[in-house]
Motif scaffolding. Structure first.
Motif: not given
Ligand SMILES: [Cu+2]
Length: 481
Positions: A317-346
């Motif tokens: 249950v990671p979350s997005l924290v804004v000024n040390n308050n939990t602002a958005l709760n992430f619910e991790i799905d089972d689905v695995e879809n990873s095809s992306y990598a962090i691009p080297e250059y934009l």
């Protein structure tokens, strides 16, 4: 001197010191007295709501080289807390507005109807268009009238936004809910191998803070004095959702973040301090992703970030924290879809050569609360403060002076241009400020130098994007001709 006299003098000294101590800490004392226990009650029966994703506004044109949109600013009512209706403002809905999405090269018409019972304007924040279509204080839309804005999109892909820019009451109108996102796409945003499925792996996050009274009404009420530095609420919301939940694929996710607050500075991180990557600033893509553990955005600034969720497992249950308050709760799905990598250059972000600057101007941002000014002047719609030659390049040096304790500083926004940050107190800016910007935070006792070319004619604003400072007159006008 007799003992009575000595005692009397000592008493005066002690009382003066105590007075000074209390006076210098008035904002703190005020905050303590004003802590609002009702907000905790409103939240106590709260279950997690799904994060609201604004819809993309329908383009009414059938010709792909054009785009025609209709916006309506109106009153509404929204349920932020179970069983409680809160009176609000919104564009085409009850709170916030739809995403306006256009392509570079398109000819855009936007009809804005004002169905409020007060004047408004609609400013396209970050859009590089002529002064008459900028939507500043001079493009007033009276109640029950329609304003038609026309412009060509000539700038690169970016996440911009729109909001009222009316003299004296911009802060109130934004606080009540008038704000929306404005996306520009181009051949680079289309070709980059990054998440771009809107609402699925490319997610808008409008971060705002609000205060509510015990009946659930938005409280836009603060002492108009020099100690209260703008409207900062005690509840953080994202896309108008309080304490939201969002289902996340085990994949790379792209978040387009707007600090849509009236006056607050947000420091954003992932709850487990994971590294994320900033790929765009206000005016578009950075040259390459910048890895960060936390990111600070001032009012009006945007950032696009990539967060890799592929190593999480269901139940995390990671979350997005804004000024040390939990602002958005992430619910991790089972689905695995990873095809992306962090691009080297934009994309290429050519630095503007400072030798090209034909002029340099200085702007001194002074004061706090409602006692604010730029170069000693407060905003006057009938006075033009600066004259700039069309197509010239200039360096603007922005300094925050006369700060007292507790002040955050001033986010400085310039209309009609995109600029580059040259330096902060003569030091080079951090890597994630090396891209295109239209708003830059100027911290207390800081001088920030920016450089830009003025490519559009007309009358434009420069101002502090703390909306209460702006409404108090921390704004000026420049004419490009
Ligand atoms: Cu300010």
């Amino acid at each position: 001197m007799d003992n009575k006299m000595k005692f009397f003098i000592a008493l005066i000294v002690i009382l003066s010191l105590a007075g000074l101590l209390i006076f210098s800490n008035l904002p703190l004392v005020y905050n303590i007295l004003n802590t609002n226990p009702q907000d905790a009650n409103l939240l106590s029966n709260e279950t997690l709501d799904e994060l609201f994703i604004p819809e993309i506004l329908e383009n009414e044109s059938e010709d792909p080289s054009n785009a025609i949109f209709s916006l309506e600013a109106k009153k509404g009512s929204k349920t932020f807390f179970q069983g409680i209706n809160t009176p609000t403002y919104g564009y085409n809905g009850d709170f916030l507005g739809p995403v306006i999405r256009v392509n570079k090269g398109q000819n855009v018409t936007i009809n804005v109807r004002n169905s409020l019972d007060e004047h408004t304007t609609t400013h396209w924040h970050g859009l590089i268009v002529d002064g008459d279509n900028d939507g500043g204080p001079h493009q007033m839309i009276k109640s029950d009238e329609i304003w038609e804005a026309n412009f060509m999109i000539e700038q690169p892909a970016a996440t911009l936004w729109y909001h009222p820019h009316i003299m004296d009451i911009t802060g109130k109108q934004v606080y009540m809910g008038l704000a929306g996102l404005f996306y520009i796409d181009d051949e680079i945003s289309a070709s980059l191998d990054i998440p771009k499925d809107y609402g699925v792996d490319d997610i808008p996050l409008i971060i705002q803070d609000r205060s509510f009274d015990r009946n659930g009404n938005l409280v836009y009420d603060f002492p108009q004095n020099m100690m209260n530095d703008g409207m900062i609420g005690d509840i953080i919301m994202i896309n108008g959702t309080v304490n939201p939940n969002f289902q996340i694929r085990k994949d790379l996710m792209r978040f387009r973040i707007l600090n849509g607050s009236n006056a607050n500075l947000y420091t954003i991180r992932i709850s487990d301090n994971s590294t994320f990557y900033q790929i765009a600033s206000d005016g578009g893509f950075l040259e390459k992703p910048v890895s960060l553990k936390e990111l600070t955005l001032s009012s009006g600034e945007r950032a696009e970030i990539l967060v890799d969720f592929s190593s999480y497992t269901k139940g995390d249950v990671p979350s997005l924290v804004v000024n040390n308050n939990t602002a958005l709760n992430f619910e991790i799905d089972d689905v695995e879809n990873s095809s992306y990598a962090i691009p080297e250059y934009l994309t290429e972000v050519p630095r503007i050569d400072i030798e090209k600057a034909s002029n340099q101007r200085a702007f001194r941002l002074q004061g706090m609360g409602n006692m604010v000014s730029i170069n000693g002047k407060i905003m006057d719609m009938s006075r033009i403060d600066e004259f700039v030659s069309l197509n010239s390049t200039e360096i603007w040096e922005v300094t925050t002076v006369g700060q007292m304790m507790h002040s955050l500083g001033h986010p400085f926004h310039i209309h009609g241009v995109k600029f580059q940050v040259i330096s902060r107190n003569d030091n080079p800016p951090p890597e994630n400020e090396m891209g295109w910007k239209d708003t830059v935070m100027v911290y207390p006792a800081e001088t920030v130098k920016v450089i830009m070319q003025f490519t559009k004619p007309g009358l434009f604003m420069y101002h502090c994007h703390n909306l209460e400072h702006e409404d108090a007159g921390m704004m000026g006008q420049f004419k490009v001709e």
